[in-house]
Write a protein that holds these residues in place. Structure first.
Motif, short mmCIF file in Angstrom:
data_model
loop_
_atom_site.label_atom_id
_atom_site.label_comp_id
_atom_site.label_asym_id
_atom_site.label_seq_id
_atom_site.Cartn_x
_atom_site.Cartn_y
_atom_site.Cartn_z
N ASN A 169 0.35 -7.37 -8.87
CA ASN A 169 1.57 -7.10 -9.67
C ASN A 169 1.30 -5.76 -10.75
OD1 ASN A 169 3.41 -7.60 -8.03
ND2 ASN A 169 3.48 -10.15 -9.00
N ASP A 170 -0.06 -5.26 -11.47
CA ASP A 170 -0.48 -4.85 -12.42
C ASP A 170 -1.22 -3.51 -11.89
OD1 ASP A 170 -2.80 -6.29 -11.23
OD2 ASP A 170 -3.28 -6.49 -13.44
N ILE A 171 -0.90 -3.21 -10.65
CA ILE A 171 -1.55 -1.78 -10.61
C ILE A 171 -0.75 -0.34 -10.46
CG2 ILE A 171 -1.89 -0.71 -8.26
CD1 ILE A 171 -2.41 -3.07 -7.17
N LEU A 172 -1.00 0.69 -11.62
CA LEU A 172 -0.22 1.54 -11.93
C LEU A 172 0.12 2.53 -10.76
CD1 LEU A 172 -2.87 3.75 -13.55
CD2 LEU A 172 -1.10 1.72 -14.82
N PRO A 173 2.09 2.58 -10.94
CA PRO A 173 2.92 2.78 -10.21
C PRO A 173 2.79 3.92 -9.18
CG PRO A 173 4.19 2.15 -12.50
CD PRO A 173 2.77 2.27 -12.63
N VAL A 174 1.33 5.03 -10.33
CA VAL A 174 0.89 5.99 -9.60
C VAL A 174 0.03 5.68 -8.47
CG1 VAL A 174 -1.15 6.86 -11.28
CG2 VAL A 174 0.27 8.53 -10.22
N ILE A 175 -0.72 4.83 -8.17
CA ILE A 175 -2.07 4.29 -7.74
C ILE A 175 -0.91 3.28 -6.15
CG2 ILE A 175 -3.59 2.60 -7.08
CD1 ILE A 175 -4.26 2.61 -9.91
N ASN A 176 -0.01 2.94 -6.59
CA ASN A 176 0.61 2.01 -5.40
C ASN A 176 1.82 3.60 -4.65
OD1 ASN A 176 0.41 -0.42 -5.43
ND2 ASN A 176 2.48 -0.45 -7.16
N LEU A 177 2.30 4.41 -5.15
CA LEU A 177 2.39 5.59 -4.40
C LEU A 177 1.37 6.44 -3.82
CD1 LEU A 177 5.10 7.48 -3.79
CD2 LEU A 177 4.74 8.55 -6.24
N SER A 178 0.29 6.42 -4.31
CA SER A 178 -0.27 7.46 -3.52
C SER A 178 -1.07 6.39 -2.27
CB SER A 178 -1.76 8.01 -4.65
OG SER A 178 -1.12 8.86 -5.88
N ILE A 179 -1.18 5.44 -2.44
CA ILE A 179 -1.66 4.39 -1.22
C ILE A 179 -0.70 4.55 -0.16
CG2 ILE A 179 -1.55 2.08 -0.71
CD1 ILE A 179 -2.82 1.77 -3.40
N PHE A 180 0.81 4.69 -0.86
CA PHE A 180 1.79 4.69 0.16
C PHE A 180 1.70 5.87 0.90
CE2 PHE A 180 6.22 5.76 1.36
CZ PHE A 180 6.99 4.97 1.98
N ARG A 181 1.82 7.00 0.27
CA ARG A 181 1.85 8.40 0.86
C ARG A 181 0.75 7.96 1.75
NH1 ARG A 181 6.66 9.81 -0.28
NH2 ARG A 181 7.17 10.20 -2.15
N VAL A 182 -0.58 7.91 1.58
CA VAL A 182 -1.61 8.32 2.19
C VAL A 182 -1.53 6.93 3.37
CG1 VAL A 182 -4.59 7.53 2.97
CG2 VAL A 182 -3.37 8.21 0.53
N ILE A 183 -1.05 5.79 4.02
CA ILE A 183 -0.23 4.86 4.70
C ILE A 183 0.48 5.83 5.66
CG2 ILE A 183 0.12 2.87 5.60
CD1 ILE A 183 -0.70 1.30 3.19
#
Length: 278
Positions: A169-183
């Protein structure tokens, strides 16, 4: 050759030669030190130039991703929403024409208009979700991906399986969003271009990286053939935008694909990255 017993040598002359040699050695040492300092300064300048070039490249990559996103949104709006809205105009005009002479047909047209409007609203909601998945902030990456997977399975003949360990739960939002975009991009590619019937997504949170594997049973492609081919979107496969997103996260992306044997995409992204402030 002189020997200790030789009398044919001048001590003062040799002492002078030794002093001259020591002086030359000292001067050479100073020159070496000055040269070393110059090399260090040049290396520092080179590092600064490389950093500036890297920052410029990163900005260009971001602009390229933004432009590709805009083009994708424009295509989605043109291919679905705009066409549906255009048909609504015709139906409204037709209803106005028959409202007095043929009430039954007018009623049917109005029902069709209502149904089309609901479809347009759903399409716009999906576009908004693609622009900014609200659930990422509230529910986290895993639940957002599950929601996306359910949408894909509802709209396409595809079976998608998701496996994962405990989400951080401590991952930066921009990282989560970018991972989601790639998937998101990988799944859309598998459906639209590879005609896949099954996709497997595995997400593993490690000590310092999140590792993602996306595997499909689609028609695959020759990785050697497209490795050096630079086009707007890698011949429609969207590989370039995926690579740029992962690069901006200081991560790695590896694609293994064989014709008629599917594709495997391995992604590793650190929890802190150079692009986290972008």
């Amino acid at each position: 050759m002189l020997s200790p017993n030789s009398r044919d040598y001048n001590i003062e002359e040799y002492e002078e030669n030794i002093r001259n040699l020591k002086k030359k050695i000292e001067e050479t040492g100073k020159e070496k030190e000055a040269t070393d300092n110059s090399i260090i300064q040049l290396e520092n300048v080179l590092n600064i130039l490389n950093q500036q070039k890297s920052q410029i490249d990163m900005r260009l990559n971001i602009l390229e991703i933004q432009e590709q996103d805009r083009q994708r949104i424009a295509r989605d709006l043109h291919d679905s929403t705009v066409q549906n809205l255009t048909s609504l105009i015709h139906k409204c005009e037709l209803s106005a024409k028959f409202v007095d002479t043929d009430p039954v047909r007018t009623r049917l047209e109005l029902l069709t208009i209502s149904s089309t409007l609901k479809s347009v609203i759903n399409e716009i909601r999906e576009i908004i979700f693609n622009l900014k998945p609200m659930s990422l902030d509230d529910l986290g990456l895993i639940l957002t991906i599950e929601r996306f997977i359910n949408q894909l399975m509802n709209h396409h003949d595809i079976d998608i399986k998701l496996t994962y360990n405990e989400e951080r739960n401590d991952i930066l939002p921009v990282i989560n969003l970018s991972i989601f975009r790639v998937i998101q991009e990988a799944c859309n590619n598998a459906i639209k271009h590879a005609n896949a019937k099954c996709i497997e997504i595995d997400i593993q949170y490690g000590e310092s990286n999140v590792n993602i594997t996306i595997k499909d049973d689609g028609k695959g492609f020759d990785t050697k053939e497209i490795k050096d081919r630079i086009t707007r979107d890698y011949t429609g496969c969207g590989l370039s935008i995926m690579k740029e997103r992962v690069y901006l996260l200081s991560g790695t992306l590896d694609i293994q694909s064989t014709i008629n044997k599917g594709t495997i995409i391995n992604i590793s992204v650190p929890y802190s990255c150079k692009g986290e402030d972008q």
